[in-house]
Design a protein around this motif. Structure first.
Motif, PDB file in Angstrom:
ATOM      1  N   ARG A  62     -10.624 -31.252 -33.140  1.00 14.89           N
ATOM      2  CA  ARG A  62     -11.277 -32.513 -32.779  1.00 14.89           C
ATOM      3  C   ARG A  62     -10.298 -33.448 -32.078  1.00 14.89           C
ATOM      4  O   ARG A  62     -10.633 -34.084 -31.084  1.00 14.89           O
ATOM      5  N   GLU A  63      -9.083 -33.483 -32.580  1.00 14.52           N
ATOM      6  CA  GLU A  63      -8.049 -34.322 -31.970  1.00 14.52           C
ATOM      7  C   GLU A  63      -7.755 -33.856 -30.544  1.00 14.52           C
ATOM      8  O   GLU A  63      -7.609 -34.659 -29.628  1.00 14.52           O
ATOM      9  N   ARG A  64      -7.666 -32.533 -30.350  1.00 16.15           N
ATOM     10  CA  ARG A  64      -7.386 -32.005 -29.013  1.00 16.15           C
ATOM     11  C   ARG A  64      -8.507 -32.342 -28.037  1.00 16.15           C
ATOM     12  O   ARG A  64      -8.260 -32.769 -26.902  1.00 16.15           O
TER      13      ARG A  64
ATOM     14  N   GLU B 120     -10.233 -45.238 -34.079  1.00 15.87           N
ATOM     15  CA  GLU B 120      -9.784 -43.919 -33.642  1.00 15.87           C
ATOM     16  C   GLU B 120      -9.558 -43.900 -32.134  1.00 15.87           C
ATOM     17  O   GLU B 120      -8.559 -43.355 -31.654  1.00 15.87           O
TER      18      GLU B 120
ATOM     19  N   LEU C 193      -5.841 -43.313 -30.163  1.00 16.52           N
ATOM     20  CA  LEU C 193      -5.609 -42.294 -29.148  1.00 16.52           C
ATOM     21  C   LEU C 193      -5.333 -42.917 -27.782  1.00 16.52           C
ATOM     22  O   LEU C 193      -4.517 -42.402 -27.013  1.00 16.52           O
TER      23      LEU C 193
ATOM     24  N   PRO D 123     -10.261 -30.837 -37.846  1.00 18.02           N
ATOM     25  CA  PRO D 123      -9.511 -32.016 -37.392  1.00 18.02           C
ATOM     26  C   PRO D 123      -8.540 -31.754 -36.238  1.00 18.02           C
ATOM     27  O   PRO D 123      -8.520 -32.531 -35.271  1.00 18.02           O
TER      28      PRO D 123
ATOM     29  N   ASP E 112     -10.684 -34.796 -28.262  1.00 20.37           N
ATOM     30  CA  ASP E 112     -10.720 -36.241 -28.025  1.00 20.37           C
ATOM     31  C   ASP E 112      -9.617 -36.666 -27.056  1.00 20.37           C
ATOM     32  O   ASP E 112      -9.839 -37.497 -26.169  1.00 20.37           O
ATOM     33  N   ARG E 113      -8.437 -36.096 -27.226  1.00 20.18           N
ATOM     34  CA  ARG E 113      -7.340 -36.453 -26.328  1.00 20.18           C
ATOM     35  C   ARG E 113      -7.645 -36.022 -24.889  1.00 20.18           C
ATOM     36  O   ARG E 113      -7.314 -36.733 -23.936  1.00 20.18           O
TER      37      ARG E 113
END
Length: 280
Positions: free
Chosen positions: A170-172, A207, A211, A167, A174-175
């Motif tokens: 994945r967040e990094r 999501e 973001l 997670p 996506d950002r």
């Protein structure tokens, strides 16, 4: 739309392009010079029947994305691409809009990257071109409709695919992708397609909306990604983004350190070939 002249020009351009330019064997069984309809259709991401109807002056009016894909598959110059759009009753790409046309020199470079997966993205993150090893690694891009052949759309509407990440990672990732998209939207305020896609994503993906609302801004950089392939398992690869000057496009190249297990896995992928684009 001049269907008759459009069909004539599509045939002439198809027969003009040498199979050798795409790394295809000319062979002895080709009945016509140049590329077969099946080859052009696959490169453009359209059906053979659709291309046949266009060439026979029976087809519907092609969309701008299909015309751009045909121009790319046929290796047209800028002037020829504009003529194609006009014959189809459309408006050629204009300054201030994101191009979907790849340079012939970049496509030749990709064709020669036989041991490295490579794909070409425009500023909107549309996948404009890819080599065989990229399709073997990430999935068959030609199976995705041209309009939805976009890295960010696929990620937020259809899931992460074969990119493996916990997670926080994945967040990094996506950002970083949304920061690129935000910068592109600022560079192209008059491009309707990028702003339409953003609004559609905001409506379809909670999501993405979360973001996007953070308004993160960052610079593009290389990365290291883990890819979970259904046949060869987990690969950890360097992922470098090489800018194409003047076109606002980026060539994404995956590579592995010499002697690593990933080098052997990529060699095996060249044998396995393309597999459907589904999460393993």
């Amino acid at each position: 739309m001049d269907r008759t002249e459009l069909g004539v020009m599509l045939r002439l351009w198809r027969e003009r392009r040498s199979p050798g330019e795409l790394g295809l064997s000319a062979g002895t069984r080709r009945r016509t010079p140049g590329l077969r309809r099946e080859e052009v259709a696959q490169l453009a991401g359209i059906s053979v029947d659709y291309l046949t109807r266009l060439e026979q002056a029976r087809g519907p009016r092609p969309s701008a994305s299909v015309l751009a894909a045909l121009a790319r598959a046929l290796g047209l110059s800028d002037a020829e691409r504009d003529h194609l759009f006009l014959l189809a009753g459309g408006s050629p790409p204009t300054p201030g809009r994101i191009s979907r046309t790849a340079r012939a020199s970049v496509l030749r470079l990709m064709d020669r990257c036989t041991d490295l997966p490579a794909m070409l993205l425009n500023a909107r993150a549309d996948v404009l071109a890819w080599n065989d090893l990229a399709a073997a690694l990430l999935g068959d891009f030609s199976a995705i409709p041209v309009r939805r052949r976009n890295i960010i759309w696929q990620r937020f509407v259809h899931g992460p695919g074969r990119i493996a990440a916990d997670p926080p990672e994945r967040e990094r990732l996506d950002r970083a992708a949304l920061a690129d998209l935000r910068a592109a939207a600022a560079r192209y305020p008059s491009d309707p397609d990028i702003h339409r896609m953003i609004e559609e994503l905001r409506g379809q993906s909670a999501e993405f909306e979360r973001l996007w609302a953070d308004r993160s801004v960052d610079a593009r950089r290389g990365d290291r990604k883990r890819i979970l392939h259904p046949q060869v398992g987990l690969l950890e690869l360097d992922c470098d983004a090489l800018l194409v000057p003047g076109d606002d496009q980026v060539l994404i190249v995956y590579s592995a350190a010499p002697g690593s297990p990933e080098v052997e896995a990529l060699a095996l992928l060249r044998v396995i070939g393309v597999t459907p684009m589904v999460s393993p």
